[in-house]
Design an enzyme around this catalytic site. Structure first.
Site, PDB file in Angstrom:
ATOM      1  N   CYS A   1      -2.788  -2.879   8.322  1.00 32.67           N
ATOM      2  CA  CYS A   1      -2.401  -1.500   9.021  1.00 32.67           C
ATOM      3  C   CYS A   1      -1.910  -1.710  10.462  1.00 32.67           C
ATOM      4  O   CYS A   1      -1.101  -1.307  11.159  1.00 32.67           O
ATOM      5  CB  CYS A   1      -3.384  -0.687   8.976  1.00 32.67           C
TER       6      CYS A   1
ATOM      7  N   CYS B   1       0.893  -1.102   0.182  1.00 33.72           N
ATOM      8  CA  CYS B   1      -0.101  -0.031  -0.125  1.00 33.72           C
ATOM      9  C   CYS B   1       0.845   1.278   0.000  1.00 33.72           C
ATOM     10  O   CYS B   1       0.327   2.506  -0.304  1.00 33.72           O
ATOM     11  CB  CYS B   1      -0.921  -0.148   1.167  1.00 33.72           C
TER      12      CYS B   1
HETATM   13 FE1  FES Z   1      -1.561   0.105   4.407  1.00 30.69          FE
HETATM   14 FE2  FES Z   1      -3.337   1.242   5.734  1.00 30.69          FE
HETATM   15  S1  FES Z   1      -3.652   0.839   3.688  1.00 30.69           S
HETATM   16  S2  FES Z   1      -1.265   0.724   6.256  1.00 30.69           S
END
Ligand code: FES
Length: 129
Positions: A109, A36
């Site tokens: 996360c 991400c």
């Molecule tokens: Fe990757 Fe939240 S979307 S840490």
């Protein structure tokens, strides 16, 4: 598609606890999730009481999503005051539970927040052998 965040997640996102830096920390780390692209910095201060090393202070800066902020914030409130040994056994599930859950695509996360914790402790131990 809107994500369903719990009241606790929103609270820690909008009013993050222990956000910021520590001047002269005992250890510092920066971790990231390559998928991400989100990142997290963590600062650690340790004190020794009765031969036990305790997390005196833990602060973070987030370069990431709402759950990145929220999970790091919750994690700091859960581990400040714990011994390093207790903190090393800390799991992302404890962050998730305390936040009342996370959408499935946001579980990583909380894993990243715990990775930052484990890494900053490792850096501390490496420099204090
Ligand atoms: Fe990757 Fe939240 S979307 S840490």
């Amino acid at each position: 598609m809107a994500l369903n965040y719990t009241k606790e997640v929103m609270d820690h996102f909008l009013n993050p606890r222990n956000i910021g830096t520590i001047e002269n920390p005992d250890a510092y780390t920066e971790v990231g999730n390559p998928t991400c692209g989100d990142m997290l910095s963590m600062y650690l201060k340790v004190k020794e009481i009765d031969n036990k090393k305790i997390i005196e202070d833990l602060k973070f800066l987030s370069f990431g999503c709402a759950s990145n902020i929220s999970t790091a914030s919750m994690l700091t409130t859960q581990v400040i005051g714990k011994t390093l040994e207790e903190a090393k056994a800390f799991s992302f599930k404890e962050v998730m539970d305390e936040l009342g859950g996370l959408p499935s695509q946001k579980i990583h996360c909380s894993v990243l927040a715990v990775e930052a914790l484990q890494d900053v402790i490792k850096k501390y131990e490496e420099s204090n052998k």
